[in-house]
Design a protein around this motif. Structure first.
Motif, PDB file in Angstrom:
ATOM      1  N   TYR A 139      -8.381 -22.886  57.724  1.00  0.00           N
ATOM      2  CA  TYR A 139      -7.427 -23.965  57.470  1.00  0.00           C
ATOM      3  C   TYR A 139      -7.739 -25.207  58.314  1.00  0.00           C
ATOM      4  N   LYS A 140      -8.292 -25.016  59.509  1.00  0.00           N
ATOM      5  CA  LYS A 140      -8.722 -26.159  60.314  1.00  0.00           C
ATOM      6  C   LYS A 140      -9.870 -26.890  59.622  1.00  0.00           C
ATOM      7  N   ASP A 141     -10.820 -26.121  59.083  1.00  0.00           N
ATOM      8  CA  ASP A 141     -11.961 -26.717  58.370  1.00  0.00           C
ATOM      9  C   ASP A 141     -11.489 -27.451  57.114  1.00  0.00           C
ATOM     10  N   ILE A 142     -10.532 -26.841  56.413  1.00  0.00           N
ATOM     11  CA  ILE A 142      -9.998 -27.467  55.198  1.00  0.00           C
ATOM     12  C   ILE A 142      -9.271 -28.762  55.544  1.00  0.00           C
ATOM     13  N   ASP A 143      -8.491 -28.731  56.610  1.00  0.00           N
ATOM     14  CA  ASP A 143      -7.762 -29.928  57.026  1.00  0.00           C
ATOM     15  C   ASP A 143      -8.732 -31.065  57.365  1.00  0.00           C
ATOM     16  N   LYS A 144      -9.828 -30.732  58.003  1.00  0.00           N
ATOM     17  CA  LYS A 144     -10.833 -31.736  58.372  1.00  0.00           C
ATOM     18  C   LYS A 144     -11.570 -32.268  57.150  1.00  0.00           C
ATOM     19  N   GLU A 145     -11.875 -31.383  56.191  1.00  0.00           N
ATOM     20  CA  GLU A 145     -12.686 -31.747  55.034  1.00  0.00           C
ATOM     21  C   GLU A 145     -11.861 -32.365  53.906  1.00  0.00           C
ATOM     22  N   THR A 146     -10.675 -31.789  53.643  1.00  0.00           N
ATOM     23  CA  THR A 146      -9.901 -32.137  52.454  1.00  0.00           C
ATOM     24  C   THR A 146      -8.554 -32.760  52.765  1.00  0.00           C
ATOM     25  N   GLY A 147      -7.943 -32.394  53.865  1.00  0.00           N
ATOM     26  CA  GLY A 147      -6.610 -32.902  54.181  1.00  0.00           C
ATOM     27  C   GLY A 147      -5.530 -32.032  53.584  1.00  0.00           C
TER      28      GLY A 147
END
Length: 381
Positions: free
Chosen positions: A253-261
């Protein structure tokens, strides 16, 4: 022979059960109708499950490759495919793939225009309900086809986030004021006109239809990844494996937040017969959700509900409900064109007429003043 179920309940998964649990009745000329409990509900109970009269994925959401069934909005990506796209990690492998309920082997495309469905049942249901008229065959990528022009025109005035936010409502109003609504109506008429539906194609009729969708549409969100995460949460695992799985999900979810928001779901909206009878409250006793990863709306009790009690949902999200009464009223007036008189709002009638932002600024100013006073006192000492 059983009595026919009222049309209000016709889209419920179990119409007879729903009609025994709730009833819609007229309240007054201001609030109109409301939904009331006919039996007690405990917190967490499912009040009813309902299918929409009509639903559609948001156009920008689809354009950004959020793949959903054209009929029921079920997410078509597997949880792993979804996680890879949202996180930007192309080689990501999710554990417990058996927990993903997406069945790519069941997916079917319309043989004419190639739009995708999660199953043969959904493809047939869509064909019978609306797709026979709306299927544009080999013109799917033709920018000059009336339906494609209509969708392009809508996207040009309805930008993400595709919800009933203030800015989107402002743009809808601007569309009317600047005459762009007539362009959409003309394109809508060219694409879909039929004599027996002529009243919807007049300027007044189109405005009414526009308002109906804008004020009664219920947002729908589906996600195969979210379903997989919930299934993982329910697993009984040794403590070390649980810690490893939770750490993997947290990092994902951290990676998704960084990549996609924030845009994680396949998103759309639908018109629901029974749910649309629910009035708003800033302290709701029920909420809508979509746990089946499709357009089936589950209305669940947020607190115990007594027979005869009105069942209310909130048109505001959790953060908005915590804002001041003045802020909540501002959002509701601009998005839904009414002034809330729920119990929470009535209990805060004597509160200052300030938005939450103004309150924060005032608190900061008071803090600075107190700091200055303390400095003065220290100087005097």
């Amino acid at each position: 022979m059983a009595a026919p179920v009222d049309d209000m309940f016709s889209r419920c998964v179990d119409p007879a059960k729903a009609s025994n649990c709730v009833e819609a009745r007229f309240i007054d000329k201001v609030k109109g109708k409301g939904l009331f409990a006919k039996r007690p509900f405990k917190k967490g109970d499912t009040i009813f499950i309902e299918q929409p009269l009509v639903s559609s994925q948001f156009l920008w959401n689809a354009l950004y490759k959020y793949r959903a069934c054209e009929y029921c909005l079920r997410a078509l990506e597997t949880a792993e495919e979804n996680a890879r796209r949202l996180s930007g990690r192309a080689a990501l492998n999710l554990p417990h793939p058996e927990l993903c309920k997406v069945r790519p082997d069941r997916h079917q495309a319309c043989p004419h225009c190639q739009v995708m469905y999660c199953s043969a049942e959904c493809r047939q249901a869509a064909w019978e309900q609306h797709h026979r008229l709306l299927c544009i065959g080999s013109s799917h990528h033709d920018p000059d086809h009336p339906l494609n022009k209509l969708q392009d025109a809508w996207r040009s005035v309805h930008y993400p986030p595709e919800t009933s936010s203030i800015m989107i409502m402002a743009r809808m109003v601007a569309t009317i004021k600047q005459g762009q609504l007539s362009l959409l109506r003309n394109l809508f008429t060219t694409a879909l006109y039929e004599d027996r539906l002529s009243q919807w194609f007049t300027p007044e009729g189109f405005r009414s239809l526009f308002s109906l969708v804008g004020t009664n549409g219920q947002g729908i969100g589906t996600s195969s990844l979210s379903q997989w995460v919930h299934a993982c949460d329910a697993l009984e695992l040794p403590s070390q494996q649980r810690e490893q799985l939770d750490a993997l999900i947290d990092q994902l979810y951290k990676d998704i937040d960084k990549e996609t928001g924030d845009f994680l779901n396949c998103e759309g909206s639908g018109l629901f017969l029974l749910q649309s009878s629910c009035n708003h409250s800033c302290a709701p006793n029920a909420e809508a959700s979509f746990p089946d990863n499709n357009f089936l709306l589950h209305l669940s009790a947020l607190s115990d509900i007594s027979p005869g009690e009105e069942i209310c949902i909130s048109y505001l999200d959790g953060c908005q409900r915590e804002r001041s009464r003045h802020s909540r009223h501002k959002i509701l007036r601009e998005n839904y064109l009414f002034v809330c008189s729920c119990q929470k709002c009535m209990s805060q009638m004597d509160d200052a007429d300030m938005t939450s932002e103004e309150e924060e600024e005032e608190e900061e100013a008071e803090g600075e003043t107190e700091g200055d006073d303390m400095e003065d006192e220290m100087t005097d000492v």
